[in-house]
Motif scaffolding. Sequence first.
Motif, mmCIF file in Angstrom:
data_model
loop_
_atom_site.group_PDB
_atom_site.id
_atom_site.type_symbol
_atom_site.label_atom_id
_atom_site.label_comp_id
_atom_site.label_asym_id
_atom_site.label_seq_id
_atom_site.Cartn_x
_atom_site.Cartn_y
_atom_site.Cartn_z
ATOM 1 N N MET A 1 0.648 -1.383 -0.039
ATOM 2 C CA MET A 1 -0.162 -0.055 0.354
ATOM 3 C C MET A 1 1.139 1.168 0.028
ATOM 4 N N THR A 2 0.743 2.024 -1.318
ATOM 5 C CA THR A 2 1.396 3.208 -1.013
ATOM 6 C C THR A 2 0.696 4.355 -0.207
ATOM 7 N N ARG A 4 0.639 7.796 1.042
ATOM 8 C CA ARG A 4 0.778 9.736 1.129
ATOM 9 C C ARG A 4 1.382 9.842 2.569
ATOM 10 N N SER A 23 10.522 9.598 -1.863
ATOM 11 C CA SER A 23 10.433 9.898 -2.819
ATOM 12 C C SER A 23 11.090 8.109 -3.856
ATOM 13 N N ASP A 25 11.680 5.771 -1.976
ATOM 14 C CA ASP A 25 10.961 4.464 -1.929
ATOM 15 C C ASP A 25 9.282 4.871 -2.265
ATOM 16 N N PRO A 26 9.370 3.342 -3.819
ATOM 17 C CA PRO A 26 8.100 2.737 -4.278
ATOM 18 C C PRO A 26 6.921 3.155 -3.899
ATOM 19 N N GLU A 27 7.108 2.989 -2.295
ATOM 20 C CA GLU A 27 6.286 2.720 -1.131
ATOM 21 C C GLU A 27 5.166 3.782 -0.738
ATOM 22 N N LEU A 28 6.253 4.717 -0.817
ATOM 23 C CA LEU A 28 6.003 5.910 -0.758
ATOM 24 C C LEU A 28 5.302 7.335 -1.302
ATOM 25 N N GLN A 29 5.264 8.326 -1.183
ATOM 26 C CA GLN A 29 4.013 8.805 -2.184
ATOM 27 C C GLN A 29 3.985 10.356 -1.575
ATOM 28 N N ARG A 124 7.711 5.284 7.542
ATOM 29 C CA ARG A 124 6.267 3.773 7.505
ATOM 30 C C ARG A 124 5.893 3.450 9.395
#
Length: 222
Positions: A1-2, A4, A23, A25-29, A124
């Motif tokens: 799950m991303t 935000r 940015s 990390d692909p799981e953080l937006q 996280r």
Amino acid sequence: MTLRVVIAEDSLLIREGVERVLSRDPELQVVAACADLPELLAAVETHQPDVVVTDVRMPPTSSDEGIQAATKLRASRPSTGVVVLSQYAEPSYATMLLAGGSAGRAYLLKERVGEPGQLVEAVRAVARGGSVIDPIVVEGILADSMKRRASPLATLTPRERDVLAQIAQGKSNAAVGETLYLSEKSVEKHISVLFAKLGLESTPEVNRRVLAVLLYLAEQGG
């Protein structure tokens, strides 16, 4: 799950550094980057992030805006995690941050921005409802706590501390009694007890008052 994330930091260089680290990390937006408290609160309303990463001090007053934001969000958006970044290993900031509970809160020194793994893991952790406190800050909190326990003033009751605070202003026993709504005899009793607790029984009366005041001022940082 991303997840935000909204970033709040008045230094452009640090703000961009934090955004770059997260940015990766692909799981953080990163959905918004702000420079002050009003911008941060507006961004939270607009983007409804999972986590806020904020400087402890920023405009408009550069005092404790990050702590203010964390407090507001605990009431308005309790599920939003908050990571507070600070260049100060200051126990008081951390204790204020955790005053309402440690769940979903982290306090890290800004030097951790250069250690991407720690910052990402903190984001996280607070998103899961966990808590992360920088080890250096923990050491400071423990040292501060030990210092308070070691202080002879820690044995005084609140009323005895009130009396000592009045003595520190140079007031006579009668004046202390008028201020605290106590009889002069009660003031004398409190003073006698606090002298005993501070280990000042063997010195003359005038010297005991001076020594008690010096202990009080030393604790206050005066």
